[in-house]
Design an enzyme around this catalytic site. Structure first.
Site, PDB file in Angstrom:
ATOM      1  N   ILE A  66       0.819  -1.215   0.000  1.00  0.00           N
ATOM      2  CA  ILE A  66       0.000   0.000   0.000  1.00  0.00           C
ATOM      3  C   ILE A  66       0.856   1.270   0.000  1.00  0.00           C
ATOM      4  CG2 ILE A  66      -0.314   0.337   2.499  1.00  0.00           C
ATOM      5  CD1 ILE A  66      -3.369   0.638   1.855  1.00  0.00           C
TER       6      ILE A  66
ATOM      7  N   ASP B 278       1.501  -0.473   9.433  1.00  0.00           N
ATOM      8  CA  ASP B 278       1.804   0.786  10.135  1.00  0.00           C
ATOM      9  C   ASP B 278       3.309   1.071  10.060  1.00  0.00           C
ATOM     10  OD1 ASP B 278       1.434   2.997  11.784  1.00  0.00           O
ATOM     11  OD2 ASP B 278       1.158   1.838  13.628  1.00  0.00           O
TER      12      ASP B 278
HETATM   13  N1  AR6 Z   1       0.753  -3.112   2.310  1.00  0.00           N
HETATM   14  C1  AR6 Z   1      -0.476  -3.682   2.417  1.00  0.00           C
HETATM   15  N2  AR6 Z   1      -0.804  -4.534   3.413  1.00  0.00           N
HETATM   16  C2  AR6 Z   1       0.152  -4.812   4.338  1.00  0.00           C
HETATM   17  C3  AR6 Z   1       1.449  -4.261   4.295  1.00  0.00           C
HETATM   18  C4  AR6 Z   1       1.741  -3.366   3.209  1.00  0.00           C
HETATM   19  N3  AR6 Z   1       2.935  -2.792   3.093  1.00  0.00           N
HETATM   20  N4  AR6 Z   1       2.161  -4.745   5.352  1.00  0.00           N
HETATM   21  C5  AR6 Z   1       1.347  -5.579   6.023  1.00  0.00           C
HETATM   22  N5  AR6 Z   1       0.133  -5.635   5.404  1.00  0.00           N
HETATM   23  P1  AR6 Z   1      -1.259  -5.414  10.520  1.00  0.00           P
HETATM   24  P2  AR6 Z   1      -3.519  -4.976  12.369  1.00  0.00           P
HETATM   25  C6  AR6 Z   1      -1.065  -6.412   5.771  1.00  0.00           C
HETATM   26  O1  AR6 Z   1      -0.615  -6.335  11.481  1.00  0.00           O
HETATM   27  O2  AR6 Z   1      -3.841  -6.416  12.364  1.00  0.00           O
HETATM   28  C7  AR6 Z   1       0.812  -2.613  14.093  1.00  0.00           C
HETATM   29  O3  AR6 Z   1       1.901  -2.855  14.914  1.00  0.00           O
HETATM   30  C8  AR6 Z   1      -0.909  -7.592   6.676  1.00  0.00           C
HETATM   31  O4  AR6 Z   1      -0.405  -8.720   5.960  1.00  0.00           O
HETATM   32  O5  AR6 Z   1      -0.409  -4.409   9.836  1.00  0.00           O
HETATM   33  O6  AR6 Z   1      -4.632  -3.974  12.241  1.00  0.00           O
HETATM   34  C9  AR6 Z   1      -0.002  -1.404  14.536  1.00  0.00           C
HETATM   35  O7  AR6 Z   1       0.808  -0.384  15.093  1.00  0.00           O
HETATM   36  C10 AR6 Z   1      -2.343  -7.797   7.152  1.00  0.00           C
HETATM   37  O8  AR6 Z   1      -3.099  -8.530   6.175  1.00  0.00           O
HETATM   38  O9  AR6 Z   1      -2.457  -4.552  11.223  1.00  0.00           O
HETATM   39  C11 AR6 Z   1      -0.920  -1.982  15.540  1.00  0.00           C
HETATM   40  O10 AR6 Z   1      -0.313  -2.099  16.807  1.00  0.00           O
HETATM   41  C12 AR6 Z   1      -2.894  -6.374   7.201  1.00  0.00           C
HETATM   42  O11 AR6 Z   1      -1.952  -5.568   6.478  1.00  0.00           O
HETATM   43  C13 AR6 Z   1      -1.206  -3.366  14.990  1.00  0.00           C
HETATM   44  O12 AR6 Z   1      -0.083  -3.710  14.184  1.00  0.00           O
HETATM   45  C14 AR6 Z   1      -3.043  -5.816   8.597  1.00  0.00           C
HETATM   46  O13 AR6 Z   1      -1.999  -6.303   9.427  1.00  0.00           O
HETATM   47  C15 AR6 Z   1      -2.424  -3.377  14.095  1.00  0.00           C
HETATM   48  O14 AR6 Z   1      -2.716  -4.686  13.700  1.00  0.00           O
END
Ligand code: AR6
Length: 173
Positions: free
Chosen positions: A10, A33
């Protein structure tokens, strides 16, 4: 409104706004994030710290959404939302739907016409990606009357892409 799902990173999206799956502190973390903050650079963290000093001293509540600038990212805004954390017993789907709905409302408010969204809560926060997909698609379909012209779900893996495509193919959603 066009709604689509692709596999990708993203942070590379050339849209008006991307949505960040943040935590309540707004001060960064892992997953998407971490990737967004790493690609955006220190300007994004500074903007988040400014929010904490002013309008959000206690942080961003679960389900809410707030926009900042995007630092060095190719988009113009980052819309931060906080998904429910299943590991902490936050298992109400309405909270998840609120993340997507409030992110879209924030996009419309700031004038973003094209928006990319990740699978909020489907990573560290432990939700089943299929449930995330259903709530995300339902929330966006509920907001087709806004000025937002394109919502692109940007998914990081083929299995997550598949469940978003399935939710989009389900006319009942
Ligand atoms: N582009 C698109 N999707 C992504 C990317 C990327 N670059 N990187 C990861 N994903 P998560 P949550 C996907 O863990 O569950 C953080 O530490 C990933 O594979 O990012 O809402 C925050 O600070 C998954 O399918 O978010 C919070 O503490 C999706 O994004 C916590 O994690 C969401 O995974 C939030 O957890």
């Amino acid at each position: 409104m066009d709604i689509e799902a692709i596999r990708g990173d993203i942070t590379a999206e050339r849209v008006d706004a991307i949505v960040n799956a943040a935590n309540s502190s707004l001060l960064g973390g892992g997953g998407v994030d971490g990737a967004i903050h790493a690609a955006a650079g220190p300007e994004l963290l500074a903007a988040c710290r400014a929010l904490r000093r002013t309008t959000l001293p206690d942080g961003l509540p679960v389900g809410a959404a707030v926009a900042t600038g995007a630092g060095a990212l190719p988009c113009r805004w980052v819309i931060h939302t906080v998904g429910p954390n299943a590991h902490r017993g936050q298992t109400d789907p309405a909270l998840l739907r609120a993340c997507f709905r409030n992110s879209l409302d924030e996009a419309a408010r700031i004038g973003a016409r094209t928006v990319a969204m990740p699978a909020v809560s489907a990573g560290v926060y432990g939700w089943d990606p299929a449930e995330v997909a259903r709530e995300a698609v339902a929330a966006v379909r509920d907001r087709t009357g806004t000025d937002v012209e394109l919502v692109r779900f940007v998914l990081f893996s083929d299995p997550v892409l598949a469940v978003f495509r399935a939710a989009l193919d389900d006319p009942g959603r």
